[in-house]
Write a protein that holds these residues in place. Structure first.
Motif, PDB file in Angstrom:
ATOM      1  N   ARG A   1      44.186  81.621  -8.810  1.00 23.62           N
ATOM      2  CA  ARG A   1      43.938  80.996  -8.123  1.00 23.62           C
ATOM      3  C   ARG A   1      43.787  79.435  -8.172  1.00 23.62           C
ATOM      4  NH1 ARG A   1      38.072  82.411  -5.036  1.00 23.62           N
ATOM      5  NH2 ARG A   1      38.288  81.530  -3.146  1.00 23.62           N
ATOM      6  N   ARG A   2      43.930  78.953  -8.578  1.00 26.48           N
ATOM      7  CA  ARG A   2      43.747  77.406  -8.500  1.00 26.48           C
ATOM      8  C   ARG A   2      44.886  76.957  -8.504  1.00 26.48           C
ATOM      9  NH1 ARG A   2      41.312  76.346 -13.268  1.00 26.48           N
ATOM     10  NH2 ARG A   2      39.362  76.519 -12.946  1.00 26.48           N
ATOM     11  N   THR A   3      46.515  77.461  -9.232  1.00 24.39           N
ATOM     12  CA  THR A   3      47.277  76.748  -9.195  1.00 24.39           C
ATOM     13  C   THR A   3      48.072  76.795  -7.884  1.00 24.39           C
ATOM     14  OG1 THR A   3      47.227  77.631 -11.971  1.00 24.39           O
ATOM     15  CG2 THR A   3      49.729  77.223 -10.675  1.00 24.39           C
ATOM     16  N   LEU A   4      47.501  78.306  -7.337  1.00 19.19           N
ATOM     17  CA  LEU A   4      48.158  78.834  -5.601  1.00 19.19           C
ATOM     18  C   LEU A   4      47.628  77.831  -4.783  1.00 19.19           C
ATOM     19  CD1 LEU A   4      48.079  82.966  -6.296  1.00 19.19           C
ATOM     20  CD2 LEU A   4      49.980  81.250  -6.610  1.00 19.19           C
ATOM     21  N   LEU A   5      46.265  77.618  -5.159  1.00 19.82           N
ATOM     22  CA  LEU A   5      45.446  76.582  -4.174  1.00 19.82           C
ATOM     23  C   LEU A   5      45.982  75.354  -4.105  1.00 19.82           C
ATOM     24  CD1 LEU A   5      43.795  75.713  -1.727  1.00 19.82           C
ATOM     25  CD2 LEU A   5      42.175  75.539  -3.713  1.00 19.82           C
ATOM     26  N   SER A   6      46.425  74.989  -5.235  1.00 25.16           N
ATOM     27  CA  SER A   6      47.277  73.131  -5.635  1.00 25.16           C
ATOM     28  C   SER A   6      48.814  73.500  -5.085  1.00 25.16           C
ATOM     29  CB  SER A   6      47.478  73.261  -6.692  1.00 25.16           C
ATOM     30  OG  SER A   6      48.011  72.083  -7.582  1.00 25.16           O
ATOM     31  N   ALA A   7      49.803  74.955  -5.067  1.00 23.50           N
ATOM     32  CA  ALA A   7      51.084  74.685  -4.584  1.00 23.50           C
ATOM     33  C   ALA A   7      51.138  74.859  -3.177  1.00 23.50           C
ATOM     34  CB  ALA A   7      51.020  75.879  -5.365  1.00 23.50           C
ATOM     35  N   ALA A   8      49.718  75.278  -2.096  1.00 24.16           N
ATOM     36  CA  ALA A   8      50.110  75.532  -1.254  1.00 24.16           C
ATOM     37  C   ALA A   8      49.434  74.235   0.034  1.00 24.16           C
ATOM     38  CB  ALA A   8      48.715  76.633  -0.223  1.00 24.16           C
ATOM     39  N   TYR A   9      48.820  73.085  -0.958  1.00 26.17           N
ATOM     40  CA  TYR A   9      47.964  72.097  -0.513  1.00 26.17           C
ATOM     41  C   TYR A   9      49.144  70.914  -1.110  1.00 26.17           C
ATOM     42  CZ  TYR A   9      45.649  67.909  -0.971  1.00 26.17           C
ATOM     43  OH  TYR A   9      44.717  66.570  -1.063  1.00 26.17           O
TER      44      TYR A   9
ATOM     45  N   GLY B   1      57.088  63.879   7.384  1.00 26.39           N
ATOM     46  CA  GLY B   1      57.105  64.271   9.115  1.00 26.39           C
ATOM     47  C   GLY B   1      57.774  65.931   9.124  1.00 26.39           C
ATOM     48  N   SER B   2      57.698  66.430   7.948  1.00 25.58           N
ATOM     49  CA  SER B   2      58.471  68.436   8.687  1.00 25.58           C
ATOM     50  C   SER B   2      57.210  68.122   9.406  1.00 25.58           C
ATOM     51  CB  SER B   2      58.383  68.598   6.336  1.00 25.58           C
ATOM     52  OG  SER B   2      59.508  68.202   6.175  1.00 25.58           O
ATOM     53  N   LEU B   3      56.091  68.298   9.113  1.00 22.24           N
ATOM     54  CA  LEU B   3      55.648  68.668  10.339  1.00 22.24           C
ATOM     55  C   LEU B   3      54.704  67.220  11.016  1.00 22.24           C
ATOM     56  CD1 LEU B   3      52.779  71.093   7.895  1.00 22.24           C
ATOM     57  CD2 LEU B   3      54.259  71.774  10.070  1.00 22.24           C
ATOM     58  N   ALA B   4      55.174  67.271  12.175  1.00 17.02           N
ATOM     59  CA  ALA B   4      55.270  66.319  13.573  1.00 17.02           C
ATOM     60  C   ALA B   4      53.780  66.192  14.341  1.00 17.02           C
ATOM     61  CB  ALA B   4      56.493  66.460  14.145  1.00 17.02           C
ATOM     62  N   PRO B   5      53.684  64.653  14.142  1.00 13.38           N
ATOM     63  CA  PRO B   5      51.931  64.273  14.452  1.00 13.38           C
ATOM     64  C   PRO B   5      51.981  65.283  16.269  1.00 13.38           C
ATOM     65  CG  PRO B   5      53.036  63.071  14.943  1.00 13.38           C
ATOM     66  CD  PRO B   5      54.099  63.685  13.726  1.00 13.38           C
ATOM     67  N   GLY B   6      50.575  67.088  16.248  1.00 17.86           N
ATOM     68  CA  GLY B   6      49.999  67.508  17.962  1.00 17.86           C
ATOM     69  C   GLY B   6      50.923  68.966  17.214  1.00 17.86           C
ATOM     70  N   SER B   7      51.585  68.600  15.921  1.00 17.52           N
ATOM     71  CA  SER B   7      51.940  70.027  15.885  1.00 17.52           C
ATOM     72  C   SER B   7      51.448  71.283  14.933  1.00 17.52           C
ATOM     73  CB  SER B   7      52.944  70.621  14.390  1.00 17.52           C
ATOM     74  OG  SER B   7      54.180  69.714  14.200  1.00 17.52           O
ATOM     75  N   ARG B   8      50.800  72.858  15.575  1.00 13.39           N
ATOM     76  CA  ARG B   8      50.033  72.958  15.290  1.00 13.39           C
ATOM     77  C   ARG B   8      50.336  73.912  14.120  1.00 13.39           C
ATOM     78  NH1 ARG B   8      48.297  78.788  18.520  1.00 13.39           N
ATOM     79  NH2 ARG B   8      46.774  79.877  17.174  1.00 13.39           N
ATOM     80  N   VAL B   9      49.716  73.890  13.342  1.00 17.12           N
ATOM     81  CA  VAL B   9      49.468  74.769  11.877  1.00 17.12           C
ATOM     82  C   VAL B   9      49.409  76.260  11.812  1.00 17.12           C
ATOM     83  CG1 VAL B   9      49.438  74.122   9.703  1.00 17.12           C
ATOM     84  CG2 VAL B   9      50.048  72.387  11.146  1.00 17.12           C
ATOM     85  N   THR B  10      50.068  77.166  11.444  1.00 16.92           N
ATOM     86  CA  THR B  10      48.837  78.241  11.746  1.00 16.92           C
ATOM     87  C   THR B  10      49.565  78.972   9.957  1.00 16.92           C
ATOM     88  OG1 THR B  10      50.861  79.440  12.912  1.00 16.92           O
ATOM     89  CG2 THR B  10      49.353  78.505  13.612  1.00 16.92           C
ATOM     90  N   VAL B  11      48.914  80.075   9.662  1.00 13.09           N
ATOM     91  CA  VAL B  11      48.690  80.457   8.310  1.00 13.09           C
ATOM     92  C   VAL B  11      49.956  81.602   8.339  1.00 13.09           C
ATOM     93  CG1 VAL B  11      47.323  82.612   6.703  1.00 13.09           C
ATOM     94  CG2 VAL B  11      46.528  80.645   8.117  1.00 13.09           C
ATOM     95  N   ARG B  12      50.141  81.980   8.766  1.00  9.72           N
ATOM     96  CA  ARG B  12      51.322  83.039   8.923  1.00  9.72           C
ATOM     97  C   ARG B  12      52.367  82.902   8.603  1.00  9.72           C
ATOM     98  NH1 ARG B  12      52.189  88.374  12.527  1.00  9.72           N
ATOM     99  NH2 ARG B  12      50.377  89.129  11.808  1.00  9.72           N
ATOM    100  N   PRO B  13      53.602  81.658   9.170  1.00 11.34           N
ATOM    101  CA  PRO B  13      54.263  80.930   9.185  1.00 11.34           C
ATOM    102  C   PRO B  13      54.285  80.672   7.510  1.00 11.34           C
ATOM    103  CG  PRO B  13      53.645  80.479  11.503  1.00 11.34           C
ATOM    104  CD  PRO B  13      52.604  80.874  10.949  1.00 11.34           C
ATOM    105  N   LEU B  14      53.166  79.895   7.408  1.00 14.62           N
ATOM    106  CA  LEU B  14      53.010  79.471   5.736  1.00 14.62           C
ATOM    107  C   LEU B  14      53.267  79.883   4.418  1.00 14.62           C
ATOM    108  CD1 LEU B  14      50.294  76.797   6.985  1.00 14.62           C
ATOM    109  CD2 LEU B  14      52.884  76.121   6.709  1.00 14.62           C
TER     110      LEU B  14
ATOM    111  N   LYS C   1      44.820  79.381   3.474  1.00 15.02           N
ATOM    112  CA  LYS C   1      43.549  78.901   4.403  1.00 15.02           C
ATOM    113  C   LYS C   1      42.956  78.238   3.596  1.00 15.02           C
ATOM    114  CE  LYS C   1      43.349  83.415   6.596  1.00 15.02           C
ATOM    115  NZ  LYS C   1      42.912  84.870   6.566  1.00 15.02           N
ATOM    116  N   GLU C   2      42.587  77.595   2.345  1.00 10.56           N
ATOM    117  CA  GLU C   2      41.798  76.927   1.146  1.00 10.56           C
ATOM    118  C   GLU C   2      42.561  75.607   1.355  1.00 10.56           C
ATOM    119  OE1 GLU C   2      41.152  78.430  -2.014  1.00 10.56           O
ATOM    120  OE2 GLU C   2      39.511  80.232  -1.578  1.00 10.56           O
ATOM    121  N   ALA C   3      43.849  75.917   1.264  1.00 10.70           N
ATOM    122  CA  ALA C   3      44.909  74.150   1.171  1.00 10.70           C
ATOM    123  C   ALA C   3      44.307  74.045   2.768  1.00 10.70           C
ATOM    124  CB  ALA C   3      45.348  74.911   1.271  1.00 10.70           C
ATOM    125  N   LEU C   4      44.383  74.542   4.016  1.00 11.60           N
ATOM    126  CA  LEU C   4      44.593  74.044   5.866  1.00 11.60           C
ATOM    127  C   LEU C   4      43.269  73.344   5.467  1.00 11.60           C
ATOM    128  CD1 LEU C   4      46.211  76.973   7.397  1.00 11.60           C
ATOM    129  CD2 LEU C   4      46.952  74.012   6.326  1.00 11.60           C
TER     130      LEU C   4
END
Length: 226
Positions: free
Chosen positions: A5-13, A23-36, A48-51
């Motif tokens: 679990r720690r490894t997966l969290l680290s990868a997501a983070y 800059g792949s996620l630009a200022p103002g971008s909405r960040v949602t779980v499903r696409p990620l 979710k934990e990384a967010l």
């Protein structure tokens, strides 16, 4: 927390943090779980934990009932950040140079300097940004102040964003390296006055590089991601 679990969290983070900084996620971008989850090939839980972790550190902001967004930081915000950094780093450098272990602190800084030169030679701005933050963090830690460290750490996301833009100013990085040399030499010499003077100069020059970059890129109030 299990190792997996720690490894997966680290990868997501790590992936999400890098996306904000490059800059792949630009200022103002909405960040949602499903696409990620689809993009990263991970289950919703580590995402979710990384967010949540990134929101705590200032890389994201949470808007009630809407989710997470990449913060939009104005030019004025970034320049004000450098004023705060100058004050915090000046205090930290002065204390680090006056510490009984100032020579050991300088030795650690010198090791980082070698890695910074390699990052510049490889034109790896992302790696350089991490190493630059490590350089300043060592000085914060070397100050021995229980109050400097949490205040400085709270600025990590903003520090990285400001560095990202100032580093793109033509000719800035080679000059920044020499400023780092002057700072660590003053700490090595145990000279608080000189350490403070050099780090104030370093942060001030970084803010001027940021101003020049934003002006030349045509960004009037909002930094552009390149």
């Amino acid at each position: 927390m299990t190792v997996q679990r720690r490894t997966l969290l680290s990868a997501a983070y790590d992936n999400l943090r890098a996306a904000v900084l490059n800059g792949s996620l630009a200022p103002g971008s909405r960040v949602t779980v499903r696409p990620l989850t689809e993009q990263l090939g991970l289950s919703p839980t580590p995402v979710k934990e990384a967010l949540a972790a990134l929101e705590r550190e200032g890389f994201l902001i949470s808007v009630p009932h809407r989710g997470y967004f990449v913060p939009e930081v104005s030019t004025e915000d970034l320049l004000e950040l450098y004023e705060l950094r100058e004050a915090i780093d000046a205090l930290a450098a002065r204390r680090a140079a006056g510490a009984t272990n100032h020579a050991q602190i300088a030795t650690q800084l010198r090791r980082l300097l070698v890695r910074q030169r390699k990052a510049i030679k490889a034109n790896n701005l992302y790696s350089y940004g991490d190493l630059d933050l490590m350089f300043h963090r060592l000085i914060w830690q070397g100050s021995g102040s229980r109050r400097v460290i949490p205040i400085a750490e709270n600025l990590i996301a903003q520090v990285r964003l400001g560095n990202r833009f100032s580093a793109q100013a033509p000719g800035r990085l080679p000059v920044a390296i020499e400023e780092h040399v002057a700072i660590l030499n003053a700490i090595d010499d145990g000279d608080p006055d000189t350490a403070e003077r050099h780090i104030r100069h370093h942060v001030h020059e970084a803010s001027q590089a940021l101003r020049r970059y934003l002006r030349s890129s045509g960004a009037a109030g909002q930094p552009r991601q390149s």
